[in-house]
Design a protein around this motif. Sequence first.
Motif, mmCIF file in Angstrom:
data_model
loop_
_atom_site.group_PDB
_atom_site.id
_atom_site.type_symbol
_atom_site.label_atom_id
_atom_site.label_comp_id
_atom_site.label_asym_id
_atom_site.label_seq_id
_atom_site.Cartn_x
_atom_site.Cartn_y
_atom_site.Cartn_z
ATOM 1 N N GLN A 272 0.981 -1.245 0.002
ATOM 2 C CA GLN A 272 -0.066 0.107 -0.053
ATOM 3 C C GLN A 272 0.893 1.344 -0.154
ATOM 4 O OE1 GLN A 272 -2.770 -1.214 -0.778
ATOM 5 N NE2 GLN A 272 -4.100 -1.051 0.798
ATOM 6 N N THR A 273 1.976 1.313 -1.181
ATOM 7 C CA THR A 273 2.787 2.281 -0.936
ATOM 8 C C THR A 273 2.150 3.514 -1.545
ATOM 9 O OG1 THR A 273 5.000 3.110 -1.775
ATOM 10 C CG2 THR A 273 3.829 1.321 -2.779
ATOM 11 N N PRO A 274 2.557 4.838 -1.084
ATOM 12 C CA PRO A 274 2.037 5.926 -1.672
ATOM 13 C C PRO A 274 2.926 6.252 -3.095
ATOM 14 C CG PRO A 274 2.944 6.712 0.057
ATOM 15 C CD PRO A 274 3.119 5.141 0.316
ATOM 16 N N ARG A 275 4.014 5.753 -2.966
ATOM 17 C CA ARG A 275 5.121 6.283 -4.197
ATOM 18 C C ARG A 275 4.578 5.368 -5.296
ATOM 19 N NH1 ARG A 275 10.765 5.884 -2.123
ATOM 20 N NH2 ARG A 275 10.304 3.617 -1.311
ATOM 21 N N LEU A 276 4.598 6.201 -6.450
ATOM 22 C CA LEU A 276 3.861 5.832 -7.653
ATOM 23 C C LEU A 276 4.682 4.613 -8.190
ATOM 24 C CD1 LEU A 276 1.592 7.382 -9.213
ATOM 25 C CD2 LEU A 276 3.436 8.332 -10.649
ATOM 26 N N ARG A 277 5.902 4.723 -8.304
ATOM 27 C CA ARG A 277 6.732 3.694 -9.159
ATOM 28 C C ARG A 277 6.531 2.377 -8.338
ATOM 29 N NH1 ARG A 277 12.671 4.834 -10.785
ATOM 30 N NH2 ARG A 277 12.987 5.829 -8.700
ATOM 31 N N TRP A 278 6.580 2.386 -6.971
ATOM 32 C CA TRP A 278 6.513 1.072 -6.243
ATOM 33 C C TRP A 278 5.252 0.597 -6.803
ATOM 34 C CZ3 TRP A 278 10.072 -1.146 -3.348
ATOM 35 C CH2 TRP A 278 11.091 -0.352 -2.772
ATOM 36 N N ASN A 279 4.013 1.371 -6.529
ATOM 37 C CA ASN A 279 2.653 0.787 -6.863
ATOM 38 C C ASN A 279 2.947 0.244 -8.495
ATOM 39 O OD1 ASN A 279 0.006 0.671 -5.869
ATOM 40 N ND2 ASN A 279 0.256 2.566 -5.070
ATOM 41 N N LEU A 280 3.344 0.799 -9.274
ATOM 42 C CA LEU A 280 3.328 0.416 -10.636
ATOM 43 C C LEU A 280 4.092 -0.805 -10.564
ATOM 44 C CD1 LEU A 280 2.594 0.737 -13.467
ATOM 45 C CD2 LEU A 280 4.631 2.411 -13.807
ATOM 46 N N GLY A 281 5.012 -0.817 -9.805
ATOM 47 C CA GLY A 281 6.056 -2.240 -9.999
ATOM 48 C C GLY A 281 5.358 -3.290 -9.593
ATOM 49 N N VAL B 129 2.988 -4.564 -12.134
ATOM 50 C CA VAL B 129 3.674 -5.363 -12.931
ATOM 51 C C VAL B 129 3.792 -6.564 -12.537
ATOM 52 C CG1 VAL B 129 5.757 -5.297 -14.317
ATOM 53 C CG2 VAL B 129 4.504 -3.084 -14.298
ATOM 54 N N LEU C 243 1.085 -8.784 -13.302
ATOM 55 C CA LEU C 243 1.037 -9.091 -14.743
ATOM 56 C C LEU C 243 1.914 -10.206 -14.924
ATOM 57 C CD1 LEU C 243 0.455 -8.236 -17.654
ATOM 58 C CD2 LEU C 243 2.475 -6.938 -17.545
ATOM 59 N N PHE D 231 16.202 1.582 -7.718
ATOM 60 C CA PHE D 231 14.910 1.262 -8.156
ATOM 61 C C PHE D 231 14.841 0.913 -9.696
ATOM 62 C CE2 PHE D 231 10.674 0.231 -7.339
ATOM 63 C CZ PHE D 231 9.866 0.445 -8.672
ATOM 64 N N MET E 184 8.737 2.355 -15.586
ATOM 65 C CA MET E 184 9.188 1.978 -14.309
ATOM 66 C C MET E 184 10.479 2.585 -13.758
ATOM 67 S SD MET E 184 7.531 -1.489 -12.986
ATOM 68 C CE MET E 184 8.669 -2.573 -14.103
ATOM 69 N N MET F 212 -0.525 9.989 -2.125
ATOM 70 C CA MET F 212 -1.634 9.098 -2.126
ATOM 71 C C MET F 212 -1.955 8.619 -0.871
ATOM 72 S SD MET F 212 -1.563 6.842 -5.624
ATOM 73 C CE MET F 212 -0.082 6.051 -5.480
ATOM 74 N N GLU G 292 -1.969 5.882 1.928
ATOM 75 C CA GLU G 292 -1.420 4.337 1.951
ATOM 76 C C GLU G 292 -2.388 3.381 2.126
ATOM 77 O OE1 GLU G 292 1.789 4.211 4.820
ATOM 78 O OE2 GLU G 292 2.258 6.260 4.694
#
Lengths: 666, 187, 105
Positions: free
Chosen positions: A639-648, A651, A654, B90, C25, C103, C105
Amino acid sequence: MTPQLWLLPALPFFGFLVNGALALFGSRTENGPSRGLSGFLGVLFPLVSFILVVLAWQGLFLVQDSVLRLNHDLGLGLRIPQVKPFGQVLWPWMQTGELNVEFGFRFDELAGIMLLFVTGIGTLIHLYSVGYMARDRGFARFMAYMNLFLANMVVLVLGNGPLVTFMGWEGVGLCSYLLIGFWHHDAANGAAAKKAFLVNRAGDLGFLLGLFLLWQVLGTGTPLTYEAITNWFRDPAHAVLLASAPVAALVTASTLLLLLGATGKSAQIPLLTWLPDAMAGPTPVSALIHAATMVTSGVFLLARLSDVFAHAPATLQVVAWIGAATAAWAAVTGFVQTDIKKILAYSTISQLGFMFLAAGVGAFDAGVFHVFTHAFFKGVLFLGAGSVIHALSGEQDVRRMGGLWKKLPLTFAAMSCGWYAIVGLPFGAGFWSKDLILENVLLRGGPALYLVALATAVVTAVYMTRLMILVFWSKPRFSPDAASHIHESPLSMQIPMWVLGFGSLVAGFAWADPFHLDWFSRHMSESVGPAQALLGAGAGGPSPILLESVGVVASLLGILVAFALHRKGCFRENSTGPLSMPARAWTLLFDGVQSVAGIWPVRIVSWILDNILQPLLVGLARVFGWCLEMAGGAVRMAQTPRLRWNLGLSVLGLVALLILLARNIP
Amino acid sequence: MITQVYFWIFSIVALATALGVLVSRHPIHAALCLIGTMVSLAGIYSLVAAPFLATLQILVYAGAVVMLLVFVIMVLNSAKDDHTPRWDAFGWAALAPSAATGFFLLRVLLGADAAHSFALRSTDPPAARGTVEALSALLFGDRIGAWSFLFLVVGLLLLSAVVGAVLLAKHHLDSPSAPSTPRPGGH
Amino acid sequence: MGDLQPIQLQVLAALLFAIGLATVMARRNLFFVLMGVELMLNAANLSFLSWSRTMPGSVGLEGQLAPIFAIAVAAAEACVGLAMLLSVFRSRESLDTDAFDRMKE
């Protein structure tokens, strides 16, 4: 007319409810609930119960439709028709396929006798309590507990099977706890009550286990009622089965366990340590519970199941030796005590030992006869002791009494009757019953047991006479301010003492063979006769007259020894401290045994649980919680607010999907 | 034969410029690389008998969308953004799932029955297929069908996108303070 | 094998898609994110076309209509995306995706 046996326990139980309500609702007022109302009701219900018991005897007579043979020749040839058993089933209690128990009552010979003095003496002691506890704040609560006790005792006696009896058994144990610890603000009383309850509980375990084994012997076809059990054991068709080794072993094991239960209630070795401590309760409690009724439950059980015990001669040997050893040990212990109630407590244990001895040699009716007479003389002794304590404003140490025969004449007269009976002087109640026991012991048990019993009788005479000397006949030793308050007890306390004192003198004539008065024996023959016949009456020994003379000589010897010791000053009347070292060691002998055998193992186990198991379990719980925390932390990372982590993470999902899709491709 | 050669040339250029987008330092360089990719793809489209699509790709995609991107890059003069590192830990970690995706996609594509399902089936001569006439006939043919409806919807979509974009951007241009600095207390 | 096989186009599309995904990413600058998205869309268009070559007749032709619409949608998306980028830049004064962590959490 259907016999309404349920009224017999229900009436005192109702008294318990009413008095309990009075106690609860009256607890807010300054002085507590109304003594008059509470006392009146508390005596009324047992009295009605007693009247019903008497009617039950008579009513049966009417049902039986026989001619009343009243022979007004005083004392001779008095014949009372036999009571025929009848029962009342109240409701089906446990109905599984194999075990079918109904809750019901059965009024037969043994129950009838027991009920007569349980309700009769019970009523008298309730009346005594009205006077004794008059100033006590918890009067209504006391009457409530006493009524509850009586109700449970009636259930115990009247039960139609061992399980109903067990209900009453447990109930009297509970009431014993409540009444011993009645003055609960003093922690020592609570400890004594707990001790009584726990030692009883150990016995109850034996009762239940013995019952289970007995059920094994009987098989599932037999309902668990006394009638069925006695019929099964008396059936000649089962004699061969009972002679076979495995069944006999089972019967022996069962009876030994039942014996354990009986020793718990009747304060015999090994479960006897609770009775002296139980003297912490008020004196009416000691009189009713620990002299006349509850402690006789053990002997009652032995008599009830006499047919079972008759088929286990090994157990009966054990019973006899336990009875003899307990009687002897308790007699010596009673001799060194300084508290008047403790002396009487050890005397009770000793007399119960006599009853067990009688049962052990196969004379169940003699045992029950001693129960009957013991209720009278021990009852009057306890009531008298209560009267003395009441007169001396709470003094219980015999070294500070003396010379009371002048100040408390009525009490002295009553207690003298009890003393006369217990030492076995001619024609008193104790004379008849104790000599009957001694005779049976000699004929059936052998000379060794007889000598032990005779020696115990001598010591009994010694310490009871010591009691009378120190309390009544010697020089006054009480404190001056106690002296100013000495007064005889009120009427409510006097009347029961007179009745019981009179009973101590004449109750023995219910079975006086030389005078051909054997109503008691004939009465009991139906219920315990076959068992005694199985065990075989002893061959004719010396004549009864000779044996009785020996008994009287033993009593007189004891009395003389007591006076001689007093003359020599051996009773240390002027000392005031606690018991001497050897005396204390002897008294606490069995407490020590119980401590080692029972309490230390429990302490060890509890130490292990506390210090090993408990931290282990707590640690396991902590580890489990820690694991959950870690897992939660890991999941929380999604439940991270960081965008890239979320996307990661998406993926990754996927990729997982793709892996699934690609799985089938070689 | 010649088709294959052209295909290989175009595909290598497309991949190379795509990698260029990945590793560029400045967004402008990346945008130019993107154009390169798109033009290469347009070339490939023309090889597979989709001339109209190829033209559309260059006109709209490379010519309008990327141009828009370039304009915005130039509007934000701090676009070089010295504070943002080009690559970090990252980034390396992100290569793994991407590689995994590519790998598994390839695995599926090159699997056992792939050859069968991917067999070339079209029987029309390639050059005749993706022409404007053919596509228009399909789109706006005599039946009022799904495609024409879709065409109208796309028009609406474009309209709403433009309106929305203007609103989003205008909101800030209207504020009295300088457009490039946010007001204290946000807005 | 003179003709272009669809499998070749598919492989190229898969590789382009993977590179586009990596760009989205791995890069912290918002512009690069948008460019990566464009790459992925292009890869998808290519994939459509390769499929259309495996289908006969007008079904195959429809495979060419999808990229048309995809291009149109991509254009709209780029437009709105850039407008949002502008407004986000105005409020954050930064194009770093890691800076946008408001966002829930």
